[in-house]
Design an enzyme around this catalytic site. Sequence first.
Site, PDB file in Angstrom:
ATOM      1  N   ALA B  43      60.041  44.039  90.642  1.00 52.58           N
ATOM      2  CA  ALA B  43      59.740  45.381  90.154  1.00 52.58           C
ATOM      3  C   ALA B  43      60.246  45.523  88.722  1.00 52.58           C
ATOM      4  O   ALA B  43      61.358  45.094  88.412  1.00 52.58           O
ATOM      5  CB  ALA B  43      60.416  46.427  91.038  1.00 52.58           C
ATOM      6  N   LYS B 105      78.121  45.722  88.034  1.00 52.54           N
ATOM      7  CA  LYS B 105      79.558  45.997  88.181  1.00 52.54           C
ATOM      8  C   LYS B 105      79.856  47.467  88.436  1.00 52.54           C
ATOM      9  O   LYS B 105      80.737  47.814  89.207  1.00 52.54           O
ATOM     10  CB  LYS B 105      80.322  45.507  86.952  1.00 52.54           C
ATOM     11  N   GLU B 129      78.972  37.868  92.318  1.00 53.46           N
ATOM     12  CA  GLU B 129      79.696  37.037  91.341  1.00 53.46           C
ATOM     13  C   GLU B 129      79.330  37.408  89.912  1.00 53.46           C
ATOM     14  O   GLU B 129      80.164  37.401  89.007  1.00 53.46           O
ATOM     15  CB  GLU B 129      79.405  35.562  91.614  1.00 53.46           C
ATOM     16  N   GLY B 134      80.474  37.358  83.890  1.00 50.45           N
ATOM     17  CA  GLY B 134      79.224  36.609  83.748  1.00 50.45           C
ATOM     18  C   GLY B 134      79.188  35.331  84.555  1.00 50.45           C
ATOM     19  O   GLY B 134      79.268  35.354  85.786  1.00 50.45           O
ATOM     20  N   GLY B 187      72.840  42.637  68.522  1.00 50.38           N
ATOM     21  CA  GLY B 187      72.516  42.771  69.938  1.00 50.38           C
ATOM     22  C   GLY B 187      73.686  42.454  70.859  1.00 50.38           C
ATOM     23  O   GLY B 187      73.525  42.365  72.075  1.00 50.38           O
ATOM     24  N   GLU B 190      75.645  47.540  72.690  1.00 50.06           N
ATOM     25  CA  GLU B 190      74.572  48.483  73.002  1.00 50.06           C
ATOM     26  C   GLU B 190      74.479  49.535  71.901  1.00 50.06           C
ATOM     27  O   GLU B 190      75.428  49.765  71.151  1.00 50.06           O
ATOM     28  CB  GLU B 190      74.887  49.208  74.324  1.00 50.06           C
ATOM     29  N   ASP B 201      83.501  49.496  80.951  1.00 51.82           N
ATOM     30  CA  ASP B 201      82.928  48.281  81.536  1.00 51.82           C
ATOM     31  C   ASP B 201      84.036  47.355  82.038  1.00 51.82           C
ATOM     32  O   ASP B 201      83.965  46.826  83.158  1.00 51.82           O
ATOM     33  CB  ASP B 201      82.076  47.575  80.472  1.00 51.82           C
ATOM     34  N   LYS B 205      85.032  46.053  86.047  1.00 51.53           N
ATOM     35  CA  LYS B 205      85.288  44.668  86.458  1.00 51.53           C
ATOM     36  C   LYS B 205      86.708  44.520  87.007  1.00 51.53           C
ATOM     37  O   LYS B 205      86.942  43.820  88.001  1.00 51.53           O
ATOM     38  CB  LYS B 205      85.075  43.732  85.270  1.00 51.53           C
ATOM     39  N   GLY B 302      75.167  37.585  78.696  1.00 56.05           N
ATOM     40  CA  GLY B 302      74.014  36.818  78.247  1.00 56.05           C
ATOM     41  C   GLY B 302      73.124  36.495  79.431  1.00 56.05           C
ATOM     42  O   GLY B 302      73.595  36.364  80.559  1.00 56.05           O
TER      43      GLY B 302
END
Lengths: 436, 436
Positions: B43, B105, B129, B134, B187, B190, B201, B205, B302
């Site tokens: 989707a 997360k 995981e 990452g 990049g 954000e 963030d 985690k 990434g």
Amino acid sequence: MTAVKVGLLGLGTVGAGTINLLERNNDEIARRAGRGIEVVAAAARNLDRPRGCSTKGIRLTTDPFEVVNDPETEIIIELMGGYEPARELVIQALRNGKHVVTANKALIALHGNEIFGHARDNGVTVAFEAAVAGGIPIIKSIREGLAGNRIEWLAGIINGTANFILSEMYYEGRQFGDVLAEAQRLGYAEADPTFDVEGVDAAHKLTILASIAFGIPLQFDKVHVEGITHISREDVAYAEELGYRIKHLGICRQTDEGVELRVHPTLLPSRQLLSSVDGVMNAVMVMADAVGPTLYYGAGAGADATASAVVADLVDVVREFELDPVNRVPYLAFQSTALSDKPVLPVSNIVTAYYLRMEVADQPGVLADITRILGEAGISIEAILQKEPAPGAEHVPVILLTHPVRERQMDEAQERMEALEAVQGRITRIRQEQLQ
Amino acid sequence: MTAVKVGLLGLGTVGAGTINLLERNNDEIARRAGRGIEVVAAAARNLDRPRGCSTKGIRLTTDPFEVVNDPETEIIIELMGGYEPARELVIQALRNGKHVVTANKALIALHGNEIFGHARDNGVTVAFEAAVAGGIPIIKSIREGLAGNRIEWLAGIINGTANFILSEMYYEGRQFGDVLAEAQRLGYAEADPTFDVEGVDAAHKLTILASIAFGIPLQFDKVHVEGITHISREDVAYAEELGYRIKHLGICRQTDEGVELRVHPTLLPSRQLLSSVDGVMNAVMVMADAVGPTLYYGAGAGADATASAVVADLVDVVREFELDPVNRVPYLAFQSTALSDKPVLPVSNIVTAYYLRMEVADQPGVLADITRILGEAGISIEAILQKEPAPGAEHVPVILLTHPVRERQMDEAQERMEALEAVQGRITRIRQEQLQ
């Protein structure tokens, strides 16, 4: 549920460490595994020797075959080392339908292909995380954690004795023979150090890592092996001058032509993370096509670190006994019915050291006021840095490092310091941790 | 055996990376998992957007509930991010008896307790995981690899954007705002960088890591969170002067009083391994009672690195489908019937750079002879170090670094150099690797 019953072959330092760890973390391990784990039988060469662990409730014997043939044991831990009789005992255990956990790198590197065949034939498992890099979960990380990747190469510091010797040669400018003699006195090196300093031990471990990384059979006899006995302190110093460290590495690499398997001293750029791995520590860097480089670092030897890997393997095996496969590993590591309700502390309770930066008027007595406030709050100072004022500036930066203090005390002291007329604006405050 | 059929929610960069990885390493993954893995439905918000992957053979829809309710899919990969509708979709998938793999997360940190309850009720699993650090298998390492330990604390660089900004401030002496603007252009950050630079963030985690380390419920609302927006380049420089680096860390610690959960900038001693983790890389140091400190390092974000963790989770789930639990994870990572017969290369075929040290007569023309021999063997020189002779010595040490060359060529050149009258004794030769 009743505890899983385990038999132990070898009651040396790692055996004692394993018994101690299972006892000390008994509750924590059962909360993770879903069942307790209990050593019920153990074999040692000499039953009269004093040991670093309690053997209460353990049936002791000098005949390891008794442990392997004991109908009560479900899992056998092999910590004898060497090829024979370890090989024969492990195969006998597998034939008896028992799972095996081993720390024996020589055994797996040379006889693993045969041993795994017996395990498959008998529907049992062989776990050997402790065989490579001690307590670092490197086998699990490669075998499961990187399962989506094509692994291109890996390079590891996988012999702590060799790394200790090279580190001492680097930091102390000592010669190989000198450091080796000291390592032997300290117990870091065996009386016969051949396996460590000639690279045989590292080659055993590399054999296992390469198989897991590339999906090739174990081929110890094809590893190119060089030790560190020909490295002089002059080489170490010249390498440094050129921007390199000398490390003893196990390296394997996949190319289009085939697989490289080699153990040898290696010049590495000093900025490489592996170059910072000193003393008896181990580390493995893995280059894989999707994740890129990952590195795994920790203690590669020692009773406790090896026991950590042995018990992790035990927990893995016990978790496989779980009938419901999707609950094999609990989501949050511990069984959902066994979570702890330990409170989360308010931040005001936390103890850390601090970095403080403030702009103060360039006049006498200011520093005295600040240190007095800190002193009254019970905060001692580790370092002060006072900078020159910028040309024409009325304020100068003062930087302080404090010793650890409860945050609440620092809050109060900060408020009082900021109330001083000589202190301009707010104080920048950053926590400081030694991480030790 | 037929391939396991998977549905994918979210076709952004990580979604495309996952499809590409499953396709590229299709054979290698099947050799590890015992079965192929195939994305059959996906989707995406906008079906007309160009994508970085082939969608051949994949049923595409804009309605994610179609994928979750598709009777053909056995596993759902959730890569949409955010709280809703991700939460609702994941719970619907679990209710439909499908396993879920997620990189979300925020979702796990805030709604994990509820989601795991649904998973247990429906006899399926949730794997995450990819939600922390990452591609580093940190959840697996703590949850399984350290299962024998009581974990005392852990500290991690778990937000690549914040680490990139602090690294640039350190190496380039730039101000926070400057670097942030550049990171946004590149990049790495954000358009709305709040979650990264304010620590939200990292707190997501840390919430997950703390639960797995200590066996406590997920408690995101109790994390003390500070970002890096108030750190100036002057702080970074003063910290360096005092022997420290400033890193943005997630830290959790168990004490007798309770659990500390905190995210904040932290001064770390420069010699600490964590201090050397620069740029967008992540690393987590875990202190545990048996193994001591271990460290896990790699790419924290990434498309490819995240896809690596997603696929590892997929392989874990597929391996659970194996009826015989002891063969769940093959001993050597790959199915015993799927080992490769790739040859091990003879060492004479291996290409590396070299360090050479030789003692030569202190007379004209010697260096010319040596460089001529190397040149004729096709070996180019990267650096030469010629040292002063010791007082009264007839020979001087010459050290050379070469560019990479096949070992066979070096063997021949070494023989010719050692045959020169001016070269005394044997040449010390050590391989050199860049590990890149």
